[in-house]
Write an enzyme that holds these catalytic residues in place. Structure first.
Site, short mmCIF file in Angstrom:
data_model
loop_
_atom_site.label_atom_id
_atom_site.label_comp_id
_atom_site.label_asym_id
_atom_site.label_seq_id
_atom_site.Cartn_x
_atom_site.Cartn_y
_atom_site.Cartn_z
N CYS A 348 0.69 -1.30 0.21
CA CYS A 348 0.23 0.75 0.32
C CYS A 348 0.57 1.48 -0.22
O CYS A 348 0.64 2.18 -0.63
CB CYS A 348 -0.86 0.16 1.32
SG CYS A 348 -0.97 -1.20 2.75
N GLN A 395 1.14 -10.96 -2.92
CA GLN A 395 0.08 -10.78 -1.82
C GLN A 395 -0.86 -10.12 -4.08
O GLN A 395 -0.26 -9.08 -4.33
CB GLN A 395 0.16 -9.39 -1.59
CG GLN A 395 -1.00 -9.79 -0.58
CD GLN A 395 -1.17 -8.66 0.56
OE1 GLN A 395 -0.26 -7.33 0.46
NE2 GLN A 395 -1.93 -8.40 1.45
N ASP A 397 -2.36 -7.83 -4.45
CA ASP A 397 -3.05 -6.73 -4.01
C ASP A 397 -3.58 -5.68 -5.04
O ASP A 397 -2.70 -5.73 -6.43
CB ASP A 397 -2.19 -6.00 -3.15
CG ASP A 397 -1.73 -5.72 -1.88
OD1 ASP A 397 -3.12 -5.18 -1.71
OD2 ASP A 397 -0.93 -5.03 -1.26
N HIS A 399 -5.49 -1.68 -4.67
CA HIS A 399 -5.46 -0.18 -4.69
C HIS A 399 -6.45 0.96 -5.21
O HIS A 399 -5.75 0.31 -6.22
CB HIS A 399 -4.53 0.55 -3.41
CG HIS A 399 -3.52 -0.44 -2.57
ND1 HIS A 399 -3.16 -0.91 -2.85
CD2 HIS A 399 -4.06 -0.30 -1.54
CE1 HIS A 399 -2.39 -1.98 -1.86
NE2 HIS A 399 -3.16 -1.29 -0.43
N LYS A 485 -13.35 -3.14 7.82
CA LYS A 485 -12.78 -4.08 6.65
C LYS A 485 -13.79 -5.30 6.71
O LYS A 485 -14.72 -5.24 7.77
CB LYS A 485 -11.47 -4.47 6.65
CG LYS A 485 -11.08 -5.44 7.52
CD LYS A 485 -9.72 -6.45 7.89
CE LYS A 485 -10.41 -7.25 8.54
NZ LYS A 485 -8.69 -7.63 9.04
N HIS A 531 -8.02 -1.00 -0.14
CA HIS A 531 -6.98 -1.84 0.06
C HIS A 531 -7.69 -3.12 -0.14
O HIS A 531 -8.73 -3.56 0.85
CB HIS A 531 -6.22 -1.84 1.49
CG HIS A 531 -5.64 -1.13 1.78
ND1 HIS A 531 -4.34 -1.07 1.78
CD2 HIS A 531 -6.76 0.17 2.57
CE1 HIS A 531 -4.17 -0.26 2.89
NE2 HIS A 531 -5.80 0.72 3.01
#
Length: 670
Positions: A348, A395, A397, A399, A485, A531
């Site tokens: 992040c 990950q 991931d 954003h 979350k 996220h």
């Protein structure tokens, strides 16, 4: 006389009772049969001993053994019976603690000779005897001095230490079952007989007292207990299945990966395993195509950046820090780079830096960055577990930087993507949990209130859109330190639950890094940062898939989809031709021309979990046909080569590619 208290029952009725009336008296007053079946009661959700007086008004429920909340009591009581059984069998053994854990309980003992698996049937038999005695559980409150004196006299030094650790303002409770007693907070059921016979001792282990390696080593006995024999049987069957499906075992059999001491917690991928891993990455990339921009942030960054993000303060113990070699070999060299760098535990902060590079307009939002980033997080060596718990992982991931007005729609968009991806891998039973603000957190209460209100509304919409197929719940105080979350938990083929995906709202990080966009009034405004992870750790997700499918992976996902095996050398040329035709159709195929019996070849490739074995002999070569044997089946299907290629090619097409092809075909017809 004390004034009566009003109790509200599950059916909505309200009755008045004297405050000293016990739960047992209330249950028997409702009906004699309920009085016999009752094991505890709950007042405003708090589970209590049946013998406890109600004391005050509230909502009251009588609990029987069938109530899910009684399961913890069964296990708690079973731990006490285990301790009594051990001390009857081996006088002089000291008892320590015996908590309830997931699916069971354990109890730690101090004795010179550790327990062995051979001791467990003996202990189980004694436990059954104690349960059949049906002694009542009774509670007494002792003074601290009385408790210390009694336990010291009994030689129970660990109990003395526990007594000293109990805060002065808390009651010191002793629970008795006949002559045997233990220090315990409770509650318990009415008697040992209510435990039943659906229990089993599972294994022994060593454990340090209080988890401190400088303290004495104790001997731990693990057990499981259930409300019925059927539940116990199902649980033991699930454990057998889990052992068969252990991804570490499958990884060896399928030649996918290994671990070794020189690289604790990091994966050594073999070629087949790496192909499978890359199949997962390729699938995820296709699912993000056109909606996310894939980026890549540096692997190591100066700790100053992590101090700004808050991770250095909140997450430092889980991070790996490094210096240049010069900092160690030339500590006095002024030109050496002595800065401390952190290996990124998450992507992040890097993505915020990418967002900040250049001015962003509100017209560009939402901006979605995705990265298959390799991250490292410290895990204690004892917690490492194959692909499921590692120190280095990838990950999936992403954003999303958006306006507050776009937040709810983006969370729903992410939800639809997550559920669609899980469905492609065969996971349909999903629970979405909203985790709210933890005690330790950053950001204003106003921001938290706002974020939780939006997430709460989104959670309701997720449940409504699913038509009840998706279950939802609230996890109070379990949010990230920077925002609330969603946690996505999926259920696998044998009923285990795995928490994988997350969607986390963050008002904090953009503020810490001074990220902004230019709004419609040409003013700077702070974006909201979401996220998002779907697999979470891609290594762990692959481990979950291996165990869910027991190695029998979908044809589109396996690193080797088929092997062409010959019965006789006379079919070698034809087998090579079949292999090439299948490869031209996009299938991952190997050829087995060894001078071995076909049953040997089939058995070997079945152990390696190759999903399709294509058998070719002289007759198949003459007829330009094949025999197809599926993994897990003893049957063979004969078909022409062309038909076999078409069938396998269609089956090997990834579900997302298949959907896209169908959509294009529909558009063409329209």
């Amino acid at each position: 006389m004390a004034e009566a208290v009003s109790l509200t029952f599950p059916d909505g009725s309200i009755k008045n009772y004297a405050p000293q009336t016990s739960g047992a008296e209330i249950a028997s007053g409702i009906s004699k049969s309920l009085g016999k079946k009752a094991v505890a009661y709950a007042l405003d959700g708090e589970v209590r001993d049946l013998a406890d007086p109600v004391g005050r008004a509230g909502a009251l429920e009588i609990l029987t053994r069938d109530d899910p909340r009684a399961l913890e009591l069964i296990r708690h009581d079973c731990a006490h019976v285990l301790a009594e059984a051990v001390q009857e069998l081996w006088p002089g053994t000291q008892v320590t603690i015996g908590p309830v854990i997931e699916n069971g309980f354990y109890y730690d003992f101090h004795r010179e000779t550790p327990f062995t698996p051979e001791d467990l049937p003996v202990i189980e038999k004694k436990m059954s005897e104690i349960i059949q005695r049906n002694r009542p559980f009774t509670k007494e409150v002792w003074s601290r001095n009385e408790a210390r004196e009694v336990f010291e006299t009994k030689g129970e030094n660990f109990k003395v230490e526990l007594v000293d650790a109990i805060p002065e303002d808390q009651d010191l409770k002793i629970y008795k079952q006949g002559e045997w007693f233990d220090l315990c907070r409770g509650p318990h059921m009415a008697s040992t007989g209510q435990i039943g016979d659906a229990f089993k001792l599972m294994k022994t282990a060593g454990a340090y007292w209080r988890g401190d390696s400088t303290r004495p080593m104790l001997s731990r006995i693990y057990g499981t207990a259930w409300a019925s024999k059927d539940q116990l049987k199902n649980y033991l069957h699930m454990l057998e299945e889990a052992e068969k499906r252990d991804h570490r075992k499958l990884g060896r059999e399928m030649d996918l990966f290994h671990f070794q001491e020189e690289g604790p917690g990091v994966v050594f991928w073999h070629s087949k395993g790496w192909r499978m891993f890359q199949s997962l990455v390729s699938y995820m990339r296709r699912r993000l195509d056109g909606t996310y921009e894939e980026v890549n942030a540096p692997q190591i960054l100066d700790k100053a950046l992590w101090e700004t993000s808050g991770h250095w303060g909140w997450y430092q113990e889980n991070m790996f820090a490094v210096k240049s070699a010069h900092a160690f070999t030339r500590p006095d060299d002024a030109e050496a780079d002595h800065r401390v760098f952190a290996i990124k535990p998450m992507n992040c902060p890097g993505h915020v830096q990418i967002f900040k590079h250049g001015l962003k307009s509100y017209r560009e939002l939402p901006i979605r960055y995705a990265e298959f980033g390799n991250v490292h997080r410290y895990e204690p060596s004892g917690a490492l577990h194959g692909l499921m718990r590692v120190r280095g992982f990838t990950q999936d991931d992403a954003h999303v930087f958006c306006t507050e007005e776009q937040l709810a729609a983006e969370c729903l968009r992410i939800n639809d993507l997550i559920l669609s991806i899980y469905a492609d891998f065969g996971f349909e039973e999903i629970v979405v949990k909203l985790s709210t603000r933890p005690e330790k957190r950053v950001g204003s209460d106003e921001n938290w209130d706002h974020a939780e209100a939006i997430m709460g509304d989104v959670l309701k919409e997720i449940e409504a859109k699913s038509g009840g197929k998706i279950r939802t719940s609230i996890l109070e105080g379990e949010g990230a330190f920077y925002g609330p979350k969603f946690e996505y938990t999926l259920r696998d083929a044998i009923g285990r639950e795995w928490q994988c995906g997350t969607t986390q709202v963050d008002f904090n990080l953009p503020e810490r890094f001074g990220a902004f966009y230019i709004d419609e009034n040409s003013e700077k405004k702070r974006p909201v940062m979401i996220h998002r992870a779907i697999c979470g750790s891609m290594e762990r997700f692959l481990g979950i898939l291996l165990e869910n499918y027991a190695g029998h992976m979908p044809l589109w996902f396996v690193p080797q989809q088929a092997v062409v095996a010959t019965i006789t050398s006379e079919a070698d040329d034809y087998a090579r031709e079949v292999t090439e035709v299948l490869r031209d159709a996009g299938l991952k195929v190997e050829t087995d021309l060894r001078n071995e019996k076909i049953n040997y070849k089939v058995r070997e490739h079945s152990l390696a979990k190759v999903p399709v074995i294509i058998v070719c002999g002289r007759r198949e070569a003459e007829e330009r046909a094949v025999n197809i044997r599926r993994l897990g089946s003893k049957d063979q299907t004969a078909m022409g080569l062309e038909e076999a290629v078409q069938t396998l090619a269609a089956e090997a097409m990834p579900p997302d590619v298949k959907r896209r092809a169908m959509e294009r075909a529909f558009e063409t017809r329209a």
